[in-house]
Design an enzyme around this catalytic site. Structure first.
Site, PDB file in Angstrom:
ATOM      1  N   ARG A 104       0.853  -1.197   0.000  1.00  0.00           N
ATOM      2  CA  ARG A 104       0.000   0.000   0.000  1.00  0.00           C
ATOM      3  C   ARG A 104       0.880   1.235   0.000  1.00  0.00           C
ATOM      4  NH1 ARG A 104      -4.708   0.492   4.249  1.00  0.00           N
ATOM      5  NH2 ARG A 104      -3.002   1.058   5.633  1.00  0.00           N
ATOM      6  N   THR A 108      -1.646   7.357   0.383  1.00  0.00           N
ATOM      7  CA  THR A 108      -2.985   7.220  -0.221  1.00  0.00           C
ATOM      8  C   THR A 108      -3.651   5.885   0.076  1.00  0.00           C
ATOM      9  OG1 THR A 108      -2.056   6.238  -2.212  1.00  0.00           O
ATOM     10  CG2 THR A 108      -2.230   8.651  -2.166  1.00  0.00           C
ATOM     11  N   ASP A 200       0.019  -3.086  12.042  1.00  0.00           N
ATOM     12  CA  ASP A 200       0.529  -3.476  10.723  1.00  0.00           C
ATOM     13  C   ASP A 200       0.875  -4.969  10.767  1.00  0.00           C
ATOM     14  OD1 ASP A 200       2.458  -4.089   8.623  1.00  0.00           O
ATOM     15  OD2 ASP A 200       2.392  -1.948   8.191  1.00  0.00           O
ATOM     16  N   ASP A 203       4.499  -6.012   9.687  1.00  0.00           N
ATOM     17  CA  ASP A 203       5.504  -5.616  10.678  1.00  0.00           C
ATOM     18  C   ASP A 203       5.413  -6.495  11.929  1.00  0.00           C
ATOM     19  OD1 ASP A 203       6.356  -3.647   9.005  1.00  0.00           O
ATOM     20  OD2 ASP A 203       5.471  -1.984  10.120  1.00  0.00           O
TER      21      ASP A 203
END
Ligand code: PRP
Ligand code: URA
Length: 208
Positions: A104, A108, A200, A203
């Site tokens: 991603r 945005t 995330d 992560d």
């Protein structure tokens, strides 16, 4: 017409998800719970896979058994989808694994595809697209569009955490693709992260 997402409310699924959500859960433990949850989600997602009758021989007699009617293809969306595919591959070791890399854009949240390695058998296979997170839906929609362009038609999307925004995006772009998830969260924050979510996923899986 799309069908509503199937939310897996089994207590075992919810206990694994709860551990994954906690900010203090370290990567190794996060991955372990993700893998256990993957087994549960895939067990549910594969419940109506077609099988065909096969003749086998036990040590005592000939009898009938079941075999999958079509090849199975697992499609982890890199990176975090790997946490799901590794566990599911132990349940269906003959499955083919197709990798799709999508990142991603941080500003945005638009999906940027960067890698794709797809098998020729997509058109005759049951295809499971795997990603822990369905946030805006951009990554899942882009991956499924790629797979359809390459011939896939029997697709299922498996995720851990979803939210109404991503579900709506998926259902309008790909109403034919069922969604299996462990949770439908409240929504997205200003950075397009799922809230409450689990942060995330890539992560947290890989310690980056
Ligand atoms: C995360 C996640 C999904 C995507 C979901 O991946 O694993 O692929 O975001 O967001 P979306 O629904 O808004 O598209 P990310 O792009 O952070 O890549 P990573 O797995 O390599 O960290
Ligand atoms: N990607 C993630 O890993 N987490 C989110 O909450 C949204 C996108």
């Amino acid at each position: 017409m799309s069908t509503p997402p199937l939310v897996v409310t089994h207590p075992l699924a919810q206990i694994h998800l709860t551990a994954m959500r906690q900010a203090e859960t370290p990567s190794a433990v996060f991955r372990w719970h993700l893998q256990r949850l993957a087994e549960i989600l895939f067990t549910v997602a594969s419940r109506s896979l077609e099988t065909e009758s096969v003749t086998i021989r036990t040590p005592l007699a000939e009898t009938q058994g079941e075999a999958f009617a079509r090849p199975i293809v697992l499609v982890p969306i890199l990176r975090a989808g790997l946490g799901l595919s590794e566990a599911i591959l132990l349940l269906v070791p003959d499955a083919t694994v197709a990798h799709i890399g999508i990142a991603r854009c941080e500003e945005t949240a638009l999906p940027k595809p960067y890698y794709s390695k797809l098998p020729a058998i997509l058109g005759i296979s049951d295809v499971f697209v795997l990603d822990p997170m369905l946030a805006t839906g951009g990554s899942a929609c882009a991956a499924i569009t790629q797979l359809k362009q390459a011939g896939a038609s029997r697709l299922t999307f498996i995720c851990v955490v979803s939210n109404p925004f991503g579900i709506e995006a998926m259902q309008s772009a790909h109403p034919d693709v069922p969604i299996i998830t462990a949770a439908i969260d409240d929504g997205l924050n200003d950075l397009f992260y799922i809230v409450p979510g689990l942060g995330d996923a890539g992560d947290r899986c890989f310690g980056t």
